[in-house]
Structures are given as structure tokens and as C-alpha cells.
Design a protein around this motif. Sequence first.
Motif, PDB file in Angstrom:
ATOM      1  N   ASN A 102     -14.465  46.141  -2.512  1.00 34.23           N
ATOM      2  CA  ASN A 102     -14.011  44.902  -1.877  1.00 34.23           C
ATOM      3  C   ASN A 102     -14.516  43.654  -2.599  1.00 34.23           C
ATOM      4  OD1 ASN A 102     -12.492  46.133   0.245  1.00 34.23           O
ATOM      5  ND2 ASN A 102     -14.437  46.672   1.216  1.00 34.23           N
ATOM      6  N   MET A 103     -14.723  43.833  -3.868  1.00 34.27           N
ATOM      7  CA  MET A 103     -15.117  42.708  -4.718  1.00 34.27           C
ATOM      8  C   MET A 103     -14.075  42.479  -5.813  1.00 34.27           C
ATOM      9  SD  MET A 103     -19.203  42.830  -5.502  1.00 34.27           S
ATOM     10  CE  MET A 103     -20.376  42.160  -4.326  1.00 34.27           C
ATOM     11  N   ARG A 104     -13.954  41.229  -6.246  1.00 30.75           N
ATOM     12  CA  ARG A 104     -13.171  40.863  -7.438  1.00 30.75           C
ATOM     13  C   ARG A 104     -14.138  40.241  -8.424  1.00 30.75           C
ATOM     14  NH1 ARG A 104      -7.840  38.997  -9.315  1.00 30.75           N
ATOM     15  NH2 ARG A 104      -8.183  37.322 -10.848  1.00 30.75           N
ATOM     16  N   ILE A 105     -14.208  40.824  -9.606  1.00 30.74           N
ATOM     17  CA  ILE A 105     -15.131  40.344 -10.635  1.00 30.74           C
ATOM     18  C   ILE A 105     -14.293  39.720 -11.754  1.00 30.74           C
ATOM     19  CG2 ILE A 105     -16.921  40.970 -12.295  1.00 30.74           C
ATOM     20  CD1 ILE A 105     -16.133  43.366  -9.527  1.00 30.74           C
ATOM     21  N   GLU A 106     -14.639  38.507 -12.199  1.00 25.48           N
ATOM     22  CA  GLU A 106     -13.953  37.828 -13.289  1.00 25.48           C
ATOM     23  C   GLU A 106     -14.960  37.512 -14.386  1.00 25.48           C
ATOM     24  OE1 GLU A 106     -10.791  35.516 -10.353  1.00 25.48           O
ATOM     25  OE2 GLU A 106     -12.408  34.399 -11.341  1.00 25.48           O
ATOM     26  N   ILE A 107     -14.585  37.802 -15.606  1.00 24.67           N
ATOM     27  CA  ILE A 107     -15.479  37.567 -16.740  1.00 24.67           C
ATOM     28  C   ILE A 107     -14.696  36.832 -17.825  1.00 24.67           C
ATOM     29  CG2 ILE A 107     -16.973  38.627 -18.484  1.00 24.67           C
ATOM     30  CD1 ILE A 107     -17.208  41.042 -16.614  1.00 24.67           C
ATOM     31  N   ARG A 108     -15.162  35.655 -18.205  1.00 27.14           N
ATOM     32  CA  ARG A 108     -14.519  34.901 -19.298  1.00 27.14           C
ATOM     33  C   ARG A 108     -15.155  35.333 -20.607  1.00 27.14           C
ATOM     34  NH1 ARG A 108     -14.152  28.940 -21.329  1.00 27.14           N
ATOM     35  NH2 ARG A 108     -11.914  28.779 -21.747  1.00 27.14           N
ATOM     36  N   PHE A 109     -14.322  35.876 -21.475  1.00 27.40           N
ATOM     37  CA  PHE A 109     -14.829  36.609 -22.632  1.00 27.40           C
ATOM     38  C   PHE A 109     -13.995  36.288 -23.863  1.00 27.40           C
ATOM     39  CE2 PHE A 109     -13.653  40.226 -25.282  1.00 27.40           C
ATOM     40  CZ  PHE A 109     -14.867  40.705 -25.732  1.00 27.40           C
ATOM     41  N   LYS A 110     -14.626  36.326 -25.033  1.00 31.76           N
ATOM     42  CA  LYS A 110     -13.897  36.367 -26.302  1.00 31.76           C
ATOM     43  C   LYS A 110     -14.776  37.041 -27.336  1.00 31.76           C
ATOM     44  CE  LYS A 110     -15.098  31.937 -28.525  1.00 31.76           C
ATOM     45  NZ  LYS A 110     -14.536  30.717 -29.135  1.00 31.76           N
ATOM     46  N   ARG A 111     -14.191  37.358 -28.495  1.00 25.14           N
ATOM     47  CA  ARG A 111     -14.931  38.014 -29.554  1.00 25.14           C
ATOM     48  C   ARG A 111     -14.397  37.557 -30.905  1.00 25.14           C
ATOM     49  NH1 ARG A 111     -13.289  44.054 -30.885  1.00 25.14           N
ATOM     50  NH2 ARG A 111     -13.608  43.250 -32.948  1.00 25.14           N
ATOM     51  N   ILE A 112     -15.208  37.687 -31.917  1.00 28.49           N
ATOM     52  CA  ILE A 112     -14.754  37.449 -33.287  1.00 28.49           C
ATOM     53  C   ILE A 112     -13.821  38.586 -33.666  1.00 28.49           C
ATOM     54  CG2 ILE A 112     -15.473  37.337 -35.708  1.00 28.49           C
ATOM     55  CD1 ILE A 112     -16.229  34.873 -34.194  1.00 28.49           C
ATOM     56  N   ALA A 113     -12.686  38.245 -34.244  1.00 25.85           N
ATOM     57  CA  ALA A 113     -11.734  39.277 -34.649  1.00 25.85           C
ATOM     58  C   ALA A 113     -12.267  39.991 -35.886  1.00 25.85           C
ATOM     59  CB  ALA A 113     -10.368  38.652 -34.942  1.00 25.85           C
ATOM     60  N   ALA A 114     -12.849  41.160 -35.697  1.00 21.10           N
ATOM     61  CA  ALA A 114     -13.415  41.917 -36.815  1.00 21.10           C
ATOM     62  C   ALA A 114     -13.350  43.402 -36.510  1.00 21.10           C
ATOM     63  CB  ALA A 114     -14.865  41.503 -37.069  1.00 21.10           C
ATOM     64  N   GLU A 115     -13.050  44.180 -37.542  1.00 23.50           N
ATOM     65  CA  GLU A 115     -13.058  45.621 -37.372  1.00 23.50           C
ATOM     66  C   GLU A 115     -14.488  46.134 -37.325  1.00 23.50           C
ATOM     67  OE1 GLU A 115     -10.805  47.517 -40.381  1.00 23.50           O
ATOM     68  OE2 GLU A 115      -8.961  46.427 -39.942  1.00 23.50           O
ATOM     69  N   GLY A 116     -14.648  47.280 -36.670  1.00 23.14           N
ATOM     70  CA  GLY A 116     -15.940  47.946 -36.704  1.00 23.14           C
ATOM     71  C   GLY A 116     -16.950  47.363 -35.760  1.00 23.14           C
ATOM     72  N   PHE A 117     -16.514  46.902 -34.605  1.00 26.52           N
ATOM     73  CA  PHE A 117     -17.433  46.264 -33.666  1.00 26.52           C
ATOM     74  C   PHE A 117     -17.133  46.804 -32.279  1.00 26.52           C
ATOM     75  CE2 PHE A 117     -18.356  42.159 -31.218  1.00 26.52           C
ATOM     76  CZ  PHE A 117     -19.692  42.477 -31.076  1.00 26.52           C
ATOM     77  N   ASN A 118     -18.071  47.526 -31.704  1.00 23.35           N
ATOM     78  CA  ASN A 118     -17.871  48.175 -30.411  1.00 23.35           C
ATOM     79  C   ASN A 118     -18.526  47.336 -29.326  1.00 23.35           C
ATOM     80  OD1 ASN A 118     -17.814  49.875 -28.192  1.00 23.35           O
ATOM     81  ND2 ASN A 118     -19.575  51.051 -28.898  1.00 23.35           N
ATOM     82  N   GLU A 119     -17.749  46.487 -28.678  1.00 23.77           N
ATOM     83  CA  GLU A 119     -18.292  45.722 -27.578  1.00 23.77           C
ATOM     84  C   GLU A 119     -17.705  46.267 -26.284  1.00 23.77           C
ATOM     85  OE1 GLU A 119     -15.070  45.401 -27.979  1.00 23.77           O
ATOM     86  OE2 GLU A 119     -15.207  43.564 -29.137  1.00 23.77           O
ATOM     87  N   ALA A 120     -18.352  45.996 -25.191  1.00 26.15           N
ATOM     88  CA  ALA A 120     -17.849  46.493 -23.913  1.00 26.15           C
ATOM     89  C   ALA A 120     -18.334  45.618 -22.771  1.00 26.15           C
ATOM     90  CB  ALA A 120     -18.303  47.932 -23.685  1.00 26.15           C
TER      91      ALA A 120
END
Length: 905
Positions: free
Chosen positions: A727-745
Amino acid sequence: MNKINQFLIACAWLVLPLGGQAQQNDSYFVKHLKFSGNESLEQKASMAARLVPSPQQLAWQQMELTAFLHFGINTFTGREWGDGTEDPSLFNPTELDADQWVRTLKECGFKMVLLTAKHHDGFCLWPTKTTSHSVASSPWKNGKGDVVRELRDACTKYGMKFGVYLSPWDRNASCYGNSPEYNKFFIEQLTELLTNYGEVNEVWFDGANGEGPNGKKQVYDWDAFYKTIQRLQPKAVMAIMGDDVRWVGNEKGIGRETEWSATVLTPGIYARSAENNKRLGVYGKAKDLGSRKMLKDATELFWYPSEVDVSIRPGWFWHEEENAKVKSLKELSDIYFQSVGYNSVLLLNIPPDRRGLLNEADVARLKEFAAYRRQVFSDDKVQDGNVSWTACAGECRSYAIRSNNPLNVVQIQEDISKGQRVEKFTVEAYQDGCWQALGEGTTIGYKRMLRFPELTADSIRVRIDSCRLCANISNVSAYYAPALTSQTQIADWNTLPRSTWKQLSSSPLVLDLGKSIRLKAFTYAPLNGEAKPTMAYRYKFYVSENGRDWQELISQGEFSNIMHNPLPQTVALPVVTTARYVKLEAVTPDGNPAIVEMEEFGVTVVDDKDDETKVYLHPDEALKLKPGDAHPTQKGWYFYTAHEFLDKHTKKGLPLGFQEHKTQTMSKSACVNNAKCSKVENGVLHMWPVEESDSIDNGFGKLVKYSHAAYRSVRSGKEAWCNFTENMRIEIRFKRIAAEGFNEALWFMGNKGPWPKNGEIDLLENPKKKINQRAHFTLHSEHHYAGVVGGEGSVTSSIALADMSQWNIYWLEWYPDRIVGGVNGKKFFEHKKGSNGNMDWPWSDPAGFYLIFSTGLSVDPNAWPGTVNPQKWDKQNPPSMYIDWVRVYVNDDYNRDKAPKARYY
């Protein structure tokens, strides 16, 4: 005897020597001749016919195809013209390989390589003693590198000629504008390049002359520059601002159909050039530089052949966004026929990328271009076309064509060591018992190619209709060039239909776009790709929501090189902005008010899937809600708590309310290290990986042991701020550098039992088994790994949820029986409890779920192929993950009595 043989005998008789009387005088003028003022027009034409190139100019013309390498600090800033204030530490190519440059160019038929040793920004690619603004101040090779040396050595290895571009305009040198002092400074730089790197075959100057850092313009001592080159490299040709090679007048790769190398144009390095050229009404872009009409009032002539320069991309320096805009094979082929085939040398720019390599997209096209030229020009259809002949006006020669061979190109060459003499020629084909015209032209010079519709002929003939004295034809050949499909790119620099626009003025340009939009970039595109006196150069850019109150977004903008390369220039805004009105206030290169029409302006609107205004009208603004307030756009949700990553809620630069989320150590020193790999900067949590000194080979030949950042929300103690559950809504404002080989989560993990028995929810994760820039949502527990979006397990293989390099709001709605998630205003999945047999998922955990941010890198290349390619990372701008804020809302079913008190950051 058939008609063809009769004609051959007739033409053979016509080209017999005529006693030499037509030649008048066998003396030649090398590179320059001056008239006495008493010659008749016919005598001037006779003298012009005997103007010949210097040995250096002749060797230069015979190269036909040379390469330009625009490389420097602009490569790392994304600009075309730097302003001289750049930090030298930005220059740090990770895989610079001059061997790859020269080897590739050699294989593709180039004969010389020119390097931008210094561009207008003043950054030097060699360790000069004249300034600290050079590679010696960069981290590349610990300041011990020398790009000029590496290129020179590679040219020696592959037998390639070597040249340097040295910009006279220097926006970094403090002495620029103090003419005597800067001229001395420039000659010192020139001397270093011409004495420390062996033979230099070409020195390339342009005439750029803008303001220096003190706002002053410089008076260049061209005579001193020229004498320095003559003294140190007497065999080098001096291009563009020299008197050996002339700029054709555009940067499109297109020469003139009438191209005189024996020209009335006085080179700009001579003090008398302005007066001479003004009197004759000629300039670099003039259509007629050498006809008899121009000879009439000329006082001197120069052997001053043209060079056609063009970039394989829209820009001259490498820009990642242009990887998909490399010129097509057809475009390059047309350029070749209209440059080399128009009595010019083609200087094709191929800019190395930030790795210091010729980019794969460029290399593939170069190889395709080379293969096409080999296919065409290795099969000459003419028999005995290389037999030289001397032809006076009205004379002709025919050539037999190998039977049943189609052709659509005829190539003719003059022996320019004896001058350029042909003024008009005609080419005909013998078909069906008669001669038919294929085409005609004016000048020939070193090489002239004439294209026409495909045909099959028994023979062709070339007639010299008009010439100075008698022409010396050294070669006639014919070829078949397979047709190429036009690949004209659709203009993509305006993403909002102009039907809603209204132009309010053109100087400055003020537009009412008809509705409020989310604007992330704008484009200026001179009409028809043509330069004009009123075009914009320096500018300011404003936006407004009501047409009265204007916000200045760019105060010192510059459309660099627009006057020479009038192609669309797109400018990314500092921040995505809501606007209805835009204003471009610009001046011309001469400082006069510029006139810009609506058709020359474009906007780049945030794509619907990247439109954060679907969730918040102004996502950049600080949150003004208080607990219990309704969500601005999502009905049924009420504000509960938030973490805004404000500086006041940090300790030693790290955010309160989060703790380090430990994971398995990947090598002796690689580990989770938030203090080393992250920091709150201006209200944003910035996270990045750091390579460790004990990196080891992962089995794929790459060193991939990196420490990284990983944060887990605090659920107890004084910093506890939120436990995530149903019963929660979670919002996250996110961006990343466009690069291969980067595992973010961005992910949630339950508190019960050892992980992963209680399961995990991945809100965003770099996909497994594929390398791309897409996000995905997954649920997985002890027994199931359920892919919610896309195919192949948990991979979002075909759906680009959003452009992750832009700010976006990723959201998750958590119900007792399902989980729903999406990006901005769009839902991308809904996963119901028990789906895929996933009955052991703990949908409700009284202890709550952690929220985790992670930039971890896997040690298993089979699972995470993206992590094995750190060589593609920009070391000065490493793969990074940015979290602007986290906001939590609850619905009416939320059990507030049992929930811990929420703390607001």
C-alpha cells in the motif's frame, strides 16, 4: 573499312605535330608569373599555359586523398570550438592508438595524415615549452605523452606522409592580441613542430582570427610564418593560408566544375592580396578564378590548386551522438567525384573518439568506401588510354572500349607538369553507328571525371574544343560505377510540429510555440545549409511561460564554425525547462544583429516516455508537500515521507538515513566503499565505481575489479526514516551516464531470513545477458526469477523504458496482491501474486523492505557481459548513477497504526 577505323585514322592525323608553331615558347613559370602590363590577352593566355606547379605541389596533387584528424580537448568536452579555459585534466584517452589510425587510413587508400596539433582552444597535443595548456598537464600517460610523436612514428612505420594543423587563433594564450609577442610565441610553437618530428609534408593554417582571452584580435605575421616553414621544412606545402594550396571555399566536400589551378587569386599571406583580389572582384569562393575573362585585368598568376575539406560526420570533432550520422557510401562517393574528380585533392576528416581510436562506425564506412573505389577504378574499360597526346583546339582522339562493357564515368587527365591548358572539352560515345554526346566540361587539370547515364559503346572520343596553346592529355579512361542508394537522413532536429508556432520577430527570433513544452535542446540550422551575411554566430537564449517574464538559460553561446560549415547545430540546455516562448538573441560574425527565421530553428522536446511532468509539473523544484497531502497527479495517494538528499542532511558528504550495504568482496581490495565511491553534490547522490590497484584478469582479458557504492535504507535507530511495504507508492528520480559495462540497480530486499529466501524486487537494473541502456523490473525469490517486462528471463530485451541518461521518475506501487511499476506517467508492468508459480514471495513483511541503491560490478562475465568492458569508460567522466530524491506515498488501506513513524529528510 568501317566508319570507326576511318575515324581513328582521321584523328591520328589530326594529333600529329604541327611544326611546333602553336607552342610559341617552351619556357615555363614555376608557381608564379607576373605580367609586364604590355601583353595582349592572347599573350597572357600563352604565359598562363606555361605556369606549372612546384615539385612539392605536383606531389601533393598526385596524392588525391588525404586524411584530417581533429582530436584534442574538444573531443572530451563535446564542443567544436573550445574557448581556452578547459582543464587539461579532461584530456585522457584510454586507448590512444596512432598505429590504428594510420594502418586503417593506409588500408583505405589515404596518402597523408594531418593532425590538429593545436586548435583554437590553444591546447597542444605535444609537450610544448611555450605553454602549460598541453598534454604535459594532462593525466594521459602521467603527462609524459606526445600525440604528435605517436602519429609521426606510425606514419613512418606505414610509409604515410605526415602533416600538422596549427591554429593561429589561440583562445588560451594570454599574449594573443599583443601582436609582436604572440607572433614570436606562435613561431616558437611552429619551430618545435618543424624541428622535432622529422619530415613534415604539409603545414595547414586556417585564417581564424577571433578574440583572445584579453578580448583583443591579433595581426598575424604571415611572412614570418612562411619563412619559418621554408627554412625548417623546405619540402612542405603550406595549405590554406599559404601559397601552395588553396581552400575550395566550403566544408561540404564539393569542388567547382570549372577549377583552375592556374589562378588569378592572390594568396592571403601576401600583403598585396586584398588589393589585388578586390580589384579583380575575386575571393576564395568565387566561381571563376582563371578564365580568359579574368586574365584580362590580372597582373600576376599563381599555381594555387584547390583542396576540398569535409568531415565524415556533421562535426569536425568526435561527438557520441553523431555515431549514427556518419556519411553514407553514396555521400562519400559523390564527394569523391566532385572533389578529386573536379581537379582537387580531397581532405577527409575522421575524428578519433575519446578512447583515442578511430570509431568503429567511421572505420566501417571508410572500408566500404575504399572497397567501392577499388571496384570502380580497378576496371578501366578503355584500351590504351594511358598514351599521351598533344591536342590543339578542335582536335580529338578516339579510344576503343572493351566489348560489351557498360560504363558511366569518363576520366581525363592533363600532364600538369606542363601546365593546365584545357578550357573546354566534349566527350562522345559511338553507338548504333553514330557518335552521341555524353557530356562536356570546361577545365580538366590533374583529373576530371564526367558522369553520365549507363551505356554500352564501341568507343569514345574526347575533343578539345578550346585550350591555351596545345593541351597535354596524359590519360583517358572509362569506368562503371554501380549505382548507390540514396540514404538521405531525415532531419531530426525539430520534434515539435511548427503548425502550432507563431513567429513574433526575427531579430531577435521570438517564437510562441503554441503550448507549454518540456524543452531539453534547441537547434539552429541555416536555411538550405548556406552561409549568409545575416546568420547567427554568438547568441543568448531565453525561455518564458507567458511571453513577458524571460529566463536567460545561455548567456555566452556560440555557433562555432557556422559560417564555414552551416549545418544544423543542436545545443543541449543546462536543465530541462518548461516553456511556451523562446527567444534567440544573436549577432553575426561581424557583430551585427542576426536575422533568424522560424524555419531555421528547431526544438527538442522531452520524449513522452521521458516526460517527468506526467508525475510532477516541475520535477526540479523542492518538494512543497507535507505528510497527508494528496499526490499532485496520481489520485489515491497521499504524501508520507521523502528523502531529498539535501546537503544539511549529510555527514561528511554522505546522506543520513542510509547505511553501507555490504556485499561480497570482489578482490583483495575491491569492496563496497561509499566514502570513496559516492558523494552528495548539490542535493543529488552521485555514485560511481573506482578501479582498484590489485585488479585481476576476469578471463576475458579485462581488469574488472572495482570498488563501488551500495546504500541501504536505515530501518532502526535515530536515522530510521521509512520501511517499505504494501500500500505504498515509491518514486525515485534517477539518471545515469550512458556507458556500457555498468551494473546499477534500484531494488528492494526484505528483512526476513537470509537473502534471497525472502525475495527481491528490482525496480531498475542493467539487464543480464545483453549490453544496452535499458531498464527492467523483476521479482525474484528463492525458487523463482520472474521477468515482468521483456523476454529472456528477467531481461528487458526489446522495451526501452526511458532514456536513462536523462532524469526520469521510476515508480513502484505495492499492493497486497500485486506490484505495479513504470517510468514517469507510463505503466510498464503489473505482476500479480502467484504469477509464474511464485507463491513463496513475501508480499507483506511487517519488518518492511530495505531500499537499496547499488553500483556493484559482477565477477561473473557470463551473467553480466556489460561489466567486462570498462575500456569503453570515460575515465574523467566514469559511469555514474545519480539519485535526486526518493518520495513515498501511501493509500487509504495503509496501516498507519502499525507503521513506524516516518522521518522526513
